[in-house]
Design an enzyme around this catalytic site. Structure first.
Site, PDB file in Angstrom:
ATOM      1  N   GLY A  14       5.465 161.196 -39.915  1.00 42.54           N
ATOM      2  CA  GLY A  14       5.681 161.083 -38.476  1.00 42.54           C
ATOM      3  C   GLY A  14       4.493 160.379 -37.855  1.00 42.54           C
ATOM      4  N   GLU A  15       3.981 160.923 -36.773  1.00 44.59           N
ATOM      5  CA  GLU A  15       2.824 160.351 -36.095  1.00 44.59           C
ATOM      6  C   GLU A  15       1.740 161.428 -36.038  1.00 44.59           C
ATOM      7  OE1 GLU A  15       0.177 158.086 -34.656  1.00 44.59           O
ATOM      8  OE2 GLU A  15       0.569 159.900 -33.500  1.00 44.59           O
ATOM      9  N   SER A  16       0.643 161.202 -36.729  1.00 41.38           N
ATOM     10  CA  SER A  16      -0.346 162.264 -36.931  1.00 41.38           C
ATOM     11  C   SER A  16      -1.001 162.727 -35.640  1.00 41.38           C
ATOM     12  CB  SER A  16      -1.417 161.812 -37.923  1.00 41.38           C
ATOM     13  OG  SER A  16      -2.139 160.694 -37.435  1.00 41.38           O
ATOM     14  N   CYS A  35       2.629 161.129 -45.802  1.00 39.85           N
ATOM     15  CA  CYS A  35       2.221 160.151 -44.791  1.00 39.85           C
ATOM     16  C   CYS A  35       1.356 160.817 -43.714  1.00 39.85           C
ATOM     17  CB  CYS A  35       3.434 159.436 -44.222  1.00 39.85           C
ATOM     18  SG  CYS A  35       3.012 157.918 -43.329  1.00 39.85           S
ATOM     19  N   ARG A  74      -6.247 156.091 -41.633  1.00 38.42           N
ATOM     20  CA  ARG A  74      -4.973 156.097 -40.911  1.00 38.42           C
ATOM     21  C   ARG A  74      -4.435 154.678 -40.761  1.00 38.42           C
ATOM     22  NH1 ARG A  74      -4.484 155.882 -35.182  1.00 38.42           N
ATOM     23  NH2 ARG A  74      -2.491 156.640 -34.397  1.00 38.42           N
ATOM     24  N   ILE A  84       5.556 153.474 -44.652  1.00 37.98           N
ATOM     25  CA  ILE A  84       5.790 153.136 -43.246  1.00 37.98           C
ATOM     26  C   ILE A  84       4.528 153.498 -42.458  1.00 37.98           C
ATOM     27  CG2 ILE A  84       7.230 153.526 -41.205  1.00 37.98           C
ATOM     28  CD1 ILE A  84       9.454 154.490 -43.122  1.00 37.98           C
ATOM     29  N   ARG A  85       3.813 152.494 -42.000  1.00 30.45           N
ATOM     30  CA  ARG A  85       2.528 152.713 -41.305  1.00 30.45           C
ATOM     31  C   ARG A  85       1.665 153.712 -42.088  1.00 30.45           C
ATOM     32  NH1 ARG A  85       2.670 154.217 -35.234  1.00 30.45           N
ATOM     33  NH2 ARG A  85       4.206 155.742 -35.953  1.00 30.45           N
ATOM     34  N   HIS A  89       6.769 158.218 -48.286  1.00 26.31           N
ATOM     35  CA  HIS A  89       7.799 159.132 -47.794  1.00 26.31           C
ATOM     36  C   HIS A  89       8.818 159.427 -48.891  1.00 26.31           C
ATOM     37  CE1 HIS A  89       6.977 158.832 -43.369  1.00 26.31           C
ATOM     38  NE2 HIS A  89       6.410 157.695 -43.743  1.00 26.31           N
ATOM     39  N   GLU A 114      10.787 161.795 -49.027  1.00 27.28           N
ATOM     40  CA  GLU A 114      11.970 162.387 -48.390  1.00 27.28           C
ATOM     41  C   GLU A 114      13.011 161.341 -47.998  1.00 27.28           C
ATOM     42  OE1 GLU A 114       9.123 161.504 -44.979  1.00 27.28           O
ATOM     43  OE2 GLU A 114       8.995 162.128 -47.086  1.00 27.28           O
TER      44      GLU A 114
END
Length: 227
Positions: free
Chosen positions: A75-77, A107, A136, A168-169, A206, A208
């Site tokens: 997600g977004e940390s 991630c 990051r 992804i990022r 990821h 998942e």
């Protein structure tokens, strides 16, 4: 992008394995929570079910107390960190990690488990636990997302096929302490993308999102071995 497995809803009124297991019975599936503040929650629930766990969402400290293991999703940390503060979960999470709770971070979850963080937001905190320095967004922005075949020690190494990883990022691991096992590197760059330290597991990618449950099966086995 590989297809995502169907997502089962966690059963209401679940109990932990220790409460649920009659004397002399075969061990039940471990209860594995997914930190459900932000990110790929549903995808992890589906992958955990496919790996033989009983997946549940975790948003509150009492829900955290009831699990045998925990996944911190991609997600977004920075958003995850801020929401963990709002939901009063940072301290309970740190205490359970310190007490030996098995935790897998993918991630953003890898960032959350890092002892040291580079290129984070000003004041950004992590849960800590793995003796590593993580950078990051090291692999670039959303438009730089890619897939790569990653050999993973013990679960995706010859003669077994490599793991088709989705980045992804994604962060990467800059350095690790002596107690950290390096499980995988991204072949084109040589960067560390999968690590383990005791009951803690982390990947830059990821799993998942792939339909391949080998990483989740490894983690569920780690949980079983601690319960």
């Amino acid at each position: 992008m590989p297809s995502v497995p169907p997502v089962p809803e966690p059963e209401p009124g679940y109990r932990t394995r220790k409460e649920d297991e009659p004397a002399g019975a075969a061990p039940a599936a471990p209860v594995v929570g997914v930190l459900a503040l932000q990110g790929d929650v549903g995808e992890h629930l589906g992958a955990l079910a496919g790996a033989g766990a009983r997946p549940v969402r975790v948003r509150r400290p009492d829900e955290l107390d009831a699990v045998d293991g925990l996944v911190i999703p991609g997600g977004e940390s920075t958003t995850m960190w801020k929401l963990a503060l709002i939901f009063d979960l940072m301290d309970p999470l740190r205490k359970r990690i310190s007490a030996g709770l098995p935790v897998f971070g993918s991630c953003a979850g890898m960032i959350m488990l890092a002892d040291r963080l580079l290129d984070g937001m000003a004041g950004q905190e992590t849960l800590r636990g793995i003796d590593m320095t993580v950078r990051r967004n090291a692999f670039g922005r959303q438009v730089d997302s890619f897939e790569s075949d990653i050999p993973l020690a013990g679960i995706a190494s010859p003669p077994d096929p490599p793991f088709r990883a989705v980045f992804i990022r994604a962060p990467w691991v800059e350095e690790t302490g002596g107690q950290v096992e390096i499980i995988g590197r991204e072949p084109a760059t040589g960067r560390i993308v999968a690590v383990r330290q005791g009951p803690l597991l982390a990947t830059s990618f990821h799993p998942e999102l792939t339909g391949d449950t080998r990483v989740h099966r490894l983690f569920v086995d780690m949980v079983r071995n601690r319960t």
